[in-house]
Scaffold this motif. Structure first.
Motif, short mmCIF file in Angstrom:
data_model
loop_
_atom_site.label_atom_id
_atom_site.label_comp_id
_atom_site.label_asym_id
_atom_site.label_seq_id
_atom_site.Cartn_x
_atom_site.Cartn_y
_atom_site.Cartn_z
N ALA A 1 11.48 7.65 0.28
CA ALA A 1 10.33 8.48 -0.07
C ALA A 1 10.66 9.85 -0.64
O ALA A 1 9.79 10.45 -1.27
N ASN B 1 12.25 2.76 -2.23
CA ASN B 1 10.79 2.67 -2.27
C ASN B 1 10.34 1.26 -2.62
O ASN B 1 9.42 0.71 -1.99
N SER C 1 1.90 6.95 3.41
CA SER C 1 1.66 6.36 2.11
C SER C 1 0.16 6.50 1.81
O SER C 1 -0.67 6.32 2.70
N THR D 1 3.54 13.04 -1.35
CA THR D 1 4.63 13.45 -0.47
C THR D 1 5.00 14.91 -0.72
O THR D 1 5.21 15.68 0.22
N CYS E 1 -2.02 3.74 2.99
CA CYS E 1 -1.96 3.42 4.42
C CYS E 1 -3.32 3.01 4.97
O CYS E 1 -4.37 3.35 4.43
N LYS F 1 8.38 -1.51 0.10
CA LYS F 1 7.08 -2.07 -0.28
C LYS F 1 7.14 -3.59 -0.46
O LYS F 1 6.17 -4.30 -0.16
#
Length: 331
Positions: free
Chosen positions: A173, A279, A309, A128, A312, A283
């Motif tokens: 995030a 986070n 992510s 990120t 992903c 998830k």
């Protein structure tokens, strides 16, 4: 029709140009093939011919604009722009060129800054921080923005909570441990994002391990103050807290834990007290409830740059590109 299909339909009407800088990942090209086939957006893929040839094998990306930064005619223009933007930091032409030829996220952000693209999606193989750093250095924040934050657009199958199973989770995030003012600003940005993307009225729950004074702790005090500030800043939105997760989304529990609340039992925007909670929360829902999780989507940057992510799928990239294109339509 699911929320992401509705967003794709909106994106098709605008056909914005989105940059994909991760030519080193095969997921980029699998996503690109679908995006182009469905007409969701125009695409620019940055990479050398070898990178693109190796990783796009078997994918039809004939409709994309492929740019090799080493030979593209505008690379010197982007280099000059980068030096101008970062002159106060002492960036030299040699340093600028080295950065943009080795880190395509910087190159993509410079394309957006120059008006040659409308947005960017990255993060399948970058952290990120590595995705957002160039956007904050080059594109900067929206005027009047106090805080850049991130959210996930969540769609939970067969779910009666939220807006037919659709939620915004924030910040999941970016902002590690927001104070009360930052938490209030995250709530406001998230409410605006939900309303724009989902088209429904946001109901914002400021989450805690406490509901309406059931526990005493400085962490609870932070959420209580954030709720007060958020209501003051944005009286047009329904915001309430502090609320435990079950009180926020389950009507039966809300009736006993948060009587009289206009949000409890029907929240669709969940604002977590810190990044750990946010986070872990997204998830858990993604993996255990088999929810679609699109993001992290960024709030507060002058032009849309969105993260992914690293776990992903290529389908996730398609969804995030569609959201990015719709965000670009609003700019």
């Amino acid at each position: 029709m699911g929320i992401i299909d509705k967003i794709k339909d909106r994106a098709k009407k605008g056909k914005k140009t989105i940059v994909l800088p991760e030519s080193m990942d095969i997921r980029t090209f699998k996503a690109a093939e679908t995006i182009l086939k469905e007409g969701i957006a125009k695409l620019i893929i940055i990479g050398t011919p070898d990178e693109i040839r190796k990783n796009s094998e078997g994918c039809d990306i004939s409709g994309a604009m492929l740019i090799d930064p080493n030979t593209y005619e505008k690379t010197k223009e982007y280099e000059d722009l980068f030096v101008e933007i970062r002159k106060s930091k002492g960036l030299t032409h040699e340093e600028a060129r080295k950065i943009i030829l080795s880190d395509y996220a910087y190159y993509g952000c410079l394309m957006i800054k120059a008006g040659d693209a409308d947005g960017m999606v990255s993060g399948a193989c970058h952290s990120t921080a590595d995705t957002l750093r160039p956007s904050l250095q080059i594109i900067k924040t929206k005027p009047g923005t106090k805080l850049v934050s991130a959210f996930f657009l969540m769609e939970v199958p067969d779910c009666k909570y939220g807006d037919g199973g659709v939620f915004v989770f924030a910040d999941s995030a970016l902002v590690q441990n927001p104070d009360s003012e930052e938490l209030a600003n995250i709530a406001l940005s998230s409410a605006e994002s939900f309303k724009f993307l989902v088209g429904a009225e946001p109901k914002v729950a400021m989450l805690s391990h406490s509901s309406k004074g059931s526990a005493k702790h400085s962490d609870v005090d932070k959420v209580v103050e954030a709720t007060r500030l958020a209501k003051e800043i944005a009286p047009q939105f329904q915001i309430d807290g502090e609320l435990q997760l079950d009180a926020a989304i389950v009507p039966e529990i809300a009736s006993s834990k948060a009587k009289g609340s206009n949000v409890a039992g029907s929240a669709n925007v969940l604002v977590f007290p810190d990044l750990d909670a946010g986070n872990i929360g997204y998830k858990l829902v993604q993996r255990l409830a088999k929810a679609e999780a699109y993001g992290p989507m960024c709030q507060g940057i002058a032009k849309p740059v969105n993260d992914l992510s690293r776990g992903c799928s290529w389908q996730d990239i398609v969804g995030v590109v569609a959201i990015t294109a719709v965000q670009a339509m609003a700019e």
